[in-house]
Write an enzyme that holds these catalytic residues in place. Sequence first.
Site, short mmCIF file in Angstrom:
data_model
loop_
_atom_site.label_atom_id
_atom_site.label_comp_id
_atom_site.label_asym_id
_atom_site.label_seq_id
_atom_site.Cartn_x
_atom_site.Cartn_y
_atom_site.Cartn_z
N GLU A 1 4.77 -5.20 7.30
CA GLU A 1 4.02 -4.31 8.05
C GLU A 1 4.36 -4.16 9.29
O GLU A 1 4.21 -2.89 10.12
CB GLU A 1 2.36 -4.67 7.82
CG GLU A 1 1.73 -4.38 6.68
CD GLU A 1 1.78 -5.53 5.65
OE1 GLU A 1 2.64 -6.42 5.84
OE2 GLU A 1 1.19 -5.56 4.70
N GLU B 1 -0.43 -9.40 -0.75
CA GLU B 1 -2.07 -9.75 -0.39
C GLU B 1 -3.01 -9.62 -1.54
O GLU B 1 -3.92 -10.22 -1.77
CB GLU B 1 -2.67 -8.50 0.50
CG GLU B 1 -1.92 -8.83 1.91
CD GLU B 1 -2.24 -7.54 2.98
OE1 GLU B 1 -1.92 -6.22 2.37
OE2 GLU B 1 -2.75 -7.73 4.02
N ALA C 1 0.84 -1.33 0.07
CA ALA C 1 0.09 -0.04 0.11
C ALA C 1 1.01 1.18 -0.14
O ALA C 1 1.98 1.15 0.32
CB ALA C 1 -0.97 -0.16 1.40
N GLY D 1 0.62 -4.99 0.80
CA GLY D 1 -0.58 -5.00 -0.12
C GLY D 1 -0.34 -5.68 -1.52
O GLY D 1 -1.36 -6.40 -1.91
N1 COA Z 1 4.56 3.21 -0.54
C1 COA Z 1 5.04 4.41 -1.12
N2 COA Z 1 6.22 4.59 -1.93
C2 COA Z 1 6.96 3.41 -2.13
C3 COA Z 1 6.67 2.10 -1.46
C4 COA Z 1 5.41 2.22 -0.79
N3 COA Z 1 4.85 1.06 -0.13
N4 COA Z 1 7.51 1.47 -1.89
C5 COA Z 1 8.48 1.91 -2.68
N5 COA Z 1 8.00 2.98 -2.69
C6 COA Z 1 8.63 4.24 -3.44
C7 COA Z 1 9.67 4.86 -2.47
O1 COA Z 1 9.22 5.92 -1.54
C8 COA Z 1 10.65 5.72 -3.87
O2 COA Z 1 10.12 6.78 -4.12
P1 COA Z 1 11.16 8.28 -4.40
O3 COA Z 1 11.78 7.67 -5.58
O4 COA Z 1 10.00 9.02 -4.86
O5 COA Z 1 11.91 8.16 -3.09
C9 COA Z 1 10.48 4.49 -4.83
O6 COA Z 1 9.27 4.02 -4.62
C10 COA Z 1 11.64 3.63 -5.21
O7 COA Z 1 11.61 2.93 -4.11
P2 COA Z 1 13.02 2.66 -3.21
O8 COA Z 1 12.77 2.25 -1.66
O9 COA Z 1 14.15 3.95 -3.65
O10 COA Z 1 13.45 1.49 -3.87
P3 COA Z 1 14.62 0.34 -3.36
O11 COA Z 1 14.97 -0.48 -4.64
O12 COA Z 1 15.89 0.83 -2.84
O13 COA Z 1 13.96 -0.48 -1.89
C11 COA Z 1 12.12 -1.71 -1.43
C12 COA Z 1 12.73 -1.72 -2.75
C13 COA Z 1 10.90 -2.46 -1.68
C14 COA Z 1 12.83 -2.65 -0.38
C15 COA Z 1 11.57 -0.58 -0.60
O14 COA Z 1 11.12 0.48 -1.38
C16 COA Z 1 10.48 -0.69 0.44
O15 COA Z 1 11.03 -1.42 1.47
N6 COA Z 1 9.22 -0.38 0.37
C17 COA Z 1 8.20 -0.28 1.27
C18 COA Z 1 7.70 -1.95 1.39
C19 COA Z 1 6.47 -1.83 2.47
O16 COA Z 1 6.77 -1.93 3.58
N7 COA Z 1 5.38 -2.43 2.09
C20 COA Z 1 4.35 -2.41 2.84
C21 COA Z 1 3.48 -1.40 2.90
S1 COA Z 1 2.09 -1.40 3.91
#
Ligand code: COA
Length: 258
Positions: free
Chosen positions: A134, A114, A66, A111
């Site tokens: 989460e 999910e 999400a 999400g």
């Molecule tokens: N919500 C909002 N934005 C997200 C996102 C999320 N769940 N997951 C990734 N993004 C965005 C990042 O903020 C970033 O945006 P920006 O370039 O404007 O800063 C962009 O997507 C790229 O992500 P980034 O984190 O730079 O990529 P990465 O390769 O370094 O890491 C992940 C990849 C998936 C490990 C990392 O993005 C992450 O941990 N995301 C969240 C996962 C999460 O907790 N999901 C559950 C949500 S309830």
Amino acid sequence: MSYNNILTSLEDSILTISINRESKLNALTIETLREIKHAVDEAQTNDEVHGMILTGVGEKAFAAGADISEFAHFNIEQATRMSADGHDVMNAIENGNKVVIAAVNGFSLGGGCELAMACHLRVASTQAKFGQPEVNLGVPPGYGGTQRLVQLVGKGKAMELLLTGDAIDAQTALNLGLVNRVVEPAELMSETRSLLKKICGKSPSAVNKVIKCVNDYFRPNVNGMQREIYEFGEAFETPDFQEGTDAFLNKRKPNFRG
Ligand code: COA
């Protein structure tokens, strides 16, 4: 209808819905989920659609969860509404009358995991990663993850994944039963299409009955065995049953119409 966050394409009776927020790793905003539900709901009554594939644009993510920036400041009421609306989307996919396969091309987290679990089947690329992170954000999953992960991989492993927030690779997901197949990234869409085509060649009414019966196994206060007896009986008055049995007895291929 035109969409802001998803792409749709209908080819060979298969509707492909692609989450199209690549720069945000296809993170699911509320509007994105609403659009997915709209596309899925519309497909249920569109005779031109025989099955659906759900995937993410780009090579990196199916959906990284999400959209955290959207819900970071939600209060209890907004968060409860967000979760309930998300459940409606997942239920619409899971309980629909057409098969939906997730083609998981990369991160499938929170999400995103999910959403993949709400689909009837999951094909993963070797690059896919699955997880429910989460707990790192101070919340439990809110789109059915605590329930569907248990259903797919069993309580022990689901509890571990949910409590640690650890991500697992595609091969581990396959070993756990979280995904049905793992293929090279270049083959992801063709393999998913060929699996869906195979299912679309079966009796649509029988496929629909299988979905209902299997889903009923997990519904509290519903007797899945009774449902199966009912659906089996009902099938005998469908054109598909006439066609399937006639084709077998006359040694020809069935041509199901549903
Ligand atoms: N919500 C909002 N934005 C997200 C996102 C999320 N769940 N997951 C990734 N993004 C965005 C990042 O903020 C970033 O945006 P920006 O370039 O404007 O800063 C962009 O997507 C790229 O992500 P980034 O984190 O730079 O990529 P990465 O390769 O370094 O890491 C992940 C990849 C998936 C490990 C990392 O993005 C992450 O941990 N995301 C969240 C996962 C999460 O907790 N999901 C559950 C949500 S309830």
